[in-house]
Design a protein around this motif. Structure first.
Motif, PDB file in Angstrom:
ATOM      1  N   MET A 180     -16.040   3.019  -5.916  1.00 32.95           N
ATOM      2  CA  MET A 180     -16.301   3.204  -7.346  1.00 32.95           C
ATOM      3  C   MET A 180     -16.184   4.670  -7.743  1.00 32.95           C
ATOM      4  SD  MET A 180     -19.250   0.525  -8.569  1.00 32.95           S
ATOM      5  CE  MET A 180     -20.558   1.246  -7.596  1.00 32.95           C
ATOM      6  N   GLY A 181     -16.633   5.569  -6.879  1.00 38.01           N
ATOM      7  CA  GLY A 181     -16.495   6.989  -7.178  1.00 38.01           C
ATOM      8  C   GLY A 181     -15.035   7.402  -7.285  1.00 38.01           C
ATOM      9  N   ALA A 182     -14.209   6.948  -6.327  1.00 43.88           N
ATOM     10  CA  ALA A 182     -12.777   7.260  -6.363  1.00 43.88           C
ATOM     11  C   ALA A 182     -12.126   6.639  -7.594  1.00 43.88           C
ATOM     12  CB  ALA A 182     -12.102   6.763  -5.088  1.00 43.88           C
ATOM     13  N   TYR A 183     -12.515   5.421  -7.897  1.00 44.42           N
ATOM     14  CA  TYR A 183     -11.976   4.708  -9.065  1.00 44.42           C
ATOM     15  C   TYR A 183     -12.278   5.482 -10.349  1.00 44.42           C
ATOM     16  CZ  TYR A 183     -11.165   0.749 -12.259  1.00 44.42           C
ATOM     17  OH  TYR A 183     -10.700  -0.063 -13.265  1.00 44.42           O
ATOM     18  N   CYS A 184     -13.514   5.929 -10.498  1.00 38.28           N
ATOM     19  CA  CYS A 184     -13.897   6.675 -11.700  1.00 38.28           C
ATOM     20  C   CYS A 184     -13.151   8.002 -11.787  1.00 38.28           C
ATOM     21  CB  CYS A 184     -15.403   6.927 -11.715  1.00 38.28           C
ATOM     22  SG  CYS A 184     -16.388   5.438 -11.983  1.00 38.28           S
ATOM     23  N   GLY A 185     -12.967   8.668 -10.652  1.00 44.55           N
ATOM     24  CA  GLY A 185     -12.230   9.926 -10.658  1.00 44.55           C
ATOM     25  C   GLY A 185     -10.788   9.736 -11.095  1.00 44.55           C
ATOM     26  N   LEU A 186     -10.128   8.707 -10.564  1.00 49.71           N
ATOM     27  CA  LEU A 186      -8.746   8.433 -10.948  1.00 49.71           C
ATOM     28  C   LEU A 186      -8.647   7.997 -12.410  1.00 49.71           C
ATOM     29  CD1 LEU A 186      -7.550   6.549  -7.739  1.00 49.71           C
ATOM     30  CD2 LEU A 186      -6.879   8.852  -8.472  1.00 49.71           C
ATOM     31  N   ALA A 187      -9.608   7.168 -12.862  1.00 48.15           N
ATOM     32  CA  ALA A 187      -9.602   6.728 -14.259  1.00 48.15           C
ATOM     33  C   ALA A 187      -9.763   7.906 -15.207  1.00 48.15           C
ATOM     34  CB  ALA A 187     -10.714   5.706 -14.484  1.00 48.15           C
ATOM     35  N   LEU A 224     -16.298  10.957  -6.617  1.00 49.97           N
ATOM     36  CA  LEU A 224     -15.764  11.160  -7.967  1.00 49.97           C
ATOM     37  C   LEU A 224     -15.406  12.635  -8.187  1.00 49.97           C
ATOM     38  CD1 LEU A 224     -17.277   9.709 -11.263  1.00 49.97           C
ATOM     39  CD2 LEU A 224     -16.332  11.997 -11.166  1.00 49.97           C
ATOM     40  N   LEU A 225     -16.332  13.531  -7.812  1.00 49.35           N
ATOM     41  CA  LEU A 225     -16.090  14.959  -8.001  1.00 49.35           C
ATOM     42  C   LEU A 225     -14.918  15.450  -7.157  1.00 49.35           C
ATOM     43  CD1 LEU A 225     -19.776  16.256  -8.047  1.00 49.35           C
ATOM     44  CD2 LEU A 225     -18.205  16.070  -9.989  1.00 49.35           C
ATOM     45  N   LEU A 226     -14.806  14.937  -5.937  1.00 46.10           N
ATOM     46  CA  LEU A 226     -13.708  15.348  -5.067  1.00 46.10           C
ATOM     47  C   LEU A 226     -12.359  14.918  -5.628  1.00 46.10           C
ATOM     48  CD1 LEU A 226     -15.202  14.604  -1.522  1.00 46.10           C
ATOM     49  CD2 LEU A 226     -14.780  16.852  -2.555  1.00 46.10           C
ATOM     50  N   VAL A 227     -12.320  13.714  -6.215  1.00 43.23           N
ATOM     51  CA  VAL A 227     -11.062  13.207  -6.765  1.00 43.23           C
ATOM     52  C   VAL A 227     -10.695  13.936  -8.052  1.00 43.23           C
ATOM     53  CG1 VAL A 227      -9.939  11.179  -7.777  1.00 43.23           C
ATOM     54  CG2 VAL A 227     -11.297  10.943  -5.697  1.00 43.23           C
ATOM     55  N   PHE A 228     -11.694  14.216  -8.897  1.00 38.40           N
ATOM     56  CA  PHE A 228     -11.417  14.768 -10.216  1.00 38.40           C
ATOM     57  C   PHE A 228     -11.336  16.296 -10.221  1.00 38.40           C
ATOM     58  CE2 PHE A 228     -12.644  16.100 -14.551  1.00 38.40           C
ATOM     59  CZ  PHE A 228     -11.677  15.408 -15.273  1.00 38.40           C
ATOM     60  N   ILE A 233      -9.886  22.716 -11.702  1.00 36.76           N
ATOM     61  CA  ILE A 233      -9.512  23.884 -10.886  1.00 36.76           C
ATOM     62  C   ILE A 233      -8.098  24.339 -11.237  1.00 36.76           C
ATOM     63  CG2 ILE A 233      -8.997  24.657  -8.540  1.00 36.76           C
ATOM     64  CD1 ILE A 233     -11.303  22.877  -7.582  1.00 36.76           C
ATOM     65  N   ARG A 234      -7.209  23.388 -11.369  1.00 40.69           N
ATOM     66  CA  ARG A 234      -5.835  23.708 -11.777  1.00 40.69           C
ATOM     67  C   ARG A 234      -5.822  24.386 -13.146  1.00 40.69           C
ATOM     68  NH1 ARG A 234      -2.895  22.273 -16.570  1.00 40.69           N
ATOM     69  NH2 ARG A 234      -0.676  22.625 -16.120  1.00 40.69           N
TER      70      ARG A 234
END
Length: 408
Positions: A180-187, A224-228, A233-234
């Motif tokens: 769910m964390g990865a999903y939220c980050g990608l969304a 989530l933070l790692l994915v987003f 940063i960019r």
């Protein structure tokens, strides 16, 4: 939260999915036969220009044409998807337009599937059938895949998160929380406007599983933070400013709150269509340009608080009644008023029947997602993102009316 044991019948999922696919393919055929071949690109052109810049190896840059440098006008998710389509079929070509619309048809049909699944898990097969059928044939929804924007994918992602939250409540696990964390980050990389709603749904799932997995929500938040995190940063490195979501927040606020604003989106002041604004954008750079527009908007709101409240009230009504477009169809209004009114009845019925947890689950995105559009502009396509939730609630209300008629 278990399915109604008195209703073991499965919904008519396959038949409704076939109907949803057939109706959307019919619209696709109509567009291909009757509209200019590059009609899809007549709106949302900045999505295409950003995809083209990615394809050219220039990163996210020059959203309004020319060579204006890096941008954070849009999050990178959907421009990257369109760039992949352009690489295969050619940039701004008719085959690419057809491929984009077919892809968005797939997103739309998958949304119907998730709507029916969530409705069945929460309520019963009758509610699932009504919700799925409505989404399969409602005319405004049939045209969604022809919008050159991330609307179809955003809609799918939000209802998908509802399904994941329900799954987490039923069978919580550390793996599911990480997912769910990865999903939220990608969304959020597709549509940052989803982030408040996604975080609220994570909080809802954390509360429901607090007795079984006390610390797993922290794992989900970390993922989530790692994915987003690469996105802000960019932005800090490329633009020299802290831009956690998008750079256009102040600009959107200015477009909706200035002298002569009507509450509708006014594209005449957009740099893509206004040479004077484009020249300012080039001269100042994106960060300074957007910061100046934000300052102008804040000055106007502070100087005209009553007007700001009036415009915000108008936008609130337009969001929920589907009248946020200047030349919107009457079908938009009919669709929106129907789902809004019946959706409210569905929430009321849930509260009356003791389904408070479910009512909160559905209400959180409905309350949070529209907030930015109340103070900027409320086009119909924004409302479509929460339409699956309203459709499920409306179907639940209709099922309640049917039950009452049967009892009488």
């Amino acid at each position: 939260m278990k399915r109604n044991p008195r209703d073991p019948v499965r919904p008519h999922t396959l038949a409704i999915l076939v109907l949803a696919l057939a109706t959307r393919l019919l619209i696709l055929w109509f567009v291909a036969e009757r509209f200019p071949h590059k009609w899809l690109y007549s709106r949302g052109i900045e999505l295409g220009t950003l995809a083209h810049s990615l394809l050219a190896g220039q990163g996210l840059s020059s959203p309004f044409g020319g060579s204006t440098g890096p941008t954070a006008l849009l999050a990178p998710g959907y421009p990257a998807v369109i760039a992949l389509v352009f690489r295969i079929f050619g940039a701004f070509t008719f085959p690419a337009a057809m491929a984009v619309m077919v892809m968005q048809i797939v997103f739309s049909v998958m949304t119907v599937l998730l709507i029916m699944q969530v409705a069945w898990e929460c309520f019963d097969s009758r509610t699932a059938d009504v919700a799925g059928m409505f989404w399969a044939v409602s005319l405004p929804l049939l045209w969604m895949p022809t919008i050159f924007w991330e609307t179809c994918l955003s809609t799918l992602l939000l209802v998908g998160m509802i399904a994941l939250a329900l799954r987490c409540e039923q069978k919580p696990s550390e793996f599911l929380w990480a997912l769910m964390g990865a999903y939220c980050g990608l969304a959020a990389l597709v549509n940052p406007a989803l982030l408040p709603s996604l975080l609220a749904l994570l909080l809802w799932a954390a509360w429901q599983t607090r007795k079984t997995l006390r610390y797993s929500p922290l794992l989900g938040l970390l993922v989530l933070l790692l994915v987003f995190a690469p996105w802000p940063i960019r932005n800090a490195r490329a633009l020299g400013a802290f831009i956690p979501l998008r750079s256009t927040v102040g600009f959107e606020l200015w477009m909706g709150n200035r002298g002569g604003a009507t509450g509708f989106l006014d594209e005449s002041v957009f740099p893509l269509f206004n040479r004077g604004e484009y020249d300012q954008y080039v001269a100042k750079g994106e960060v300074a340009y957007m910061r100046d527009k934000s300052a102008l908007a804040k000055t106007y709101v502070l100087a005209h608080p009553a007007e700001f409240l009036r415009l915000s009230s108008i936008r609130f009504l337009r969001f929920w009644t589907g009248t946020g477009n200047k030349e919107g169809s009457a079908f938009f209004t009919l669709h929106a008023v129907l789902t809004t009114s019946l959706g409210l009845m569905g929430i009321w019925r849930m509260q009356q029947s003791g389904r408070v947890r479910l009512a909160v689950l559905f209400a959180l995105p409905l309350m949070l997602f529209p907030l930015p559009y109340y103070i900027t502009h409320a086009e119909f396509r924004y409302r479509l993102v929460v339409d699956p939730l309203l459709t499920i609630l409306a179907a639940y209300a209709v099922a309640g009316f049917h039950d009452r008629v049967e009892k009488r």
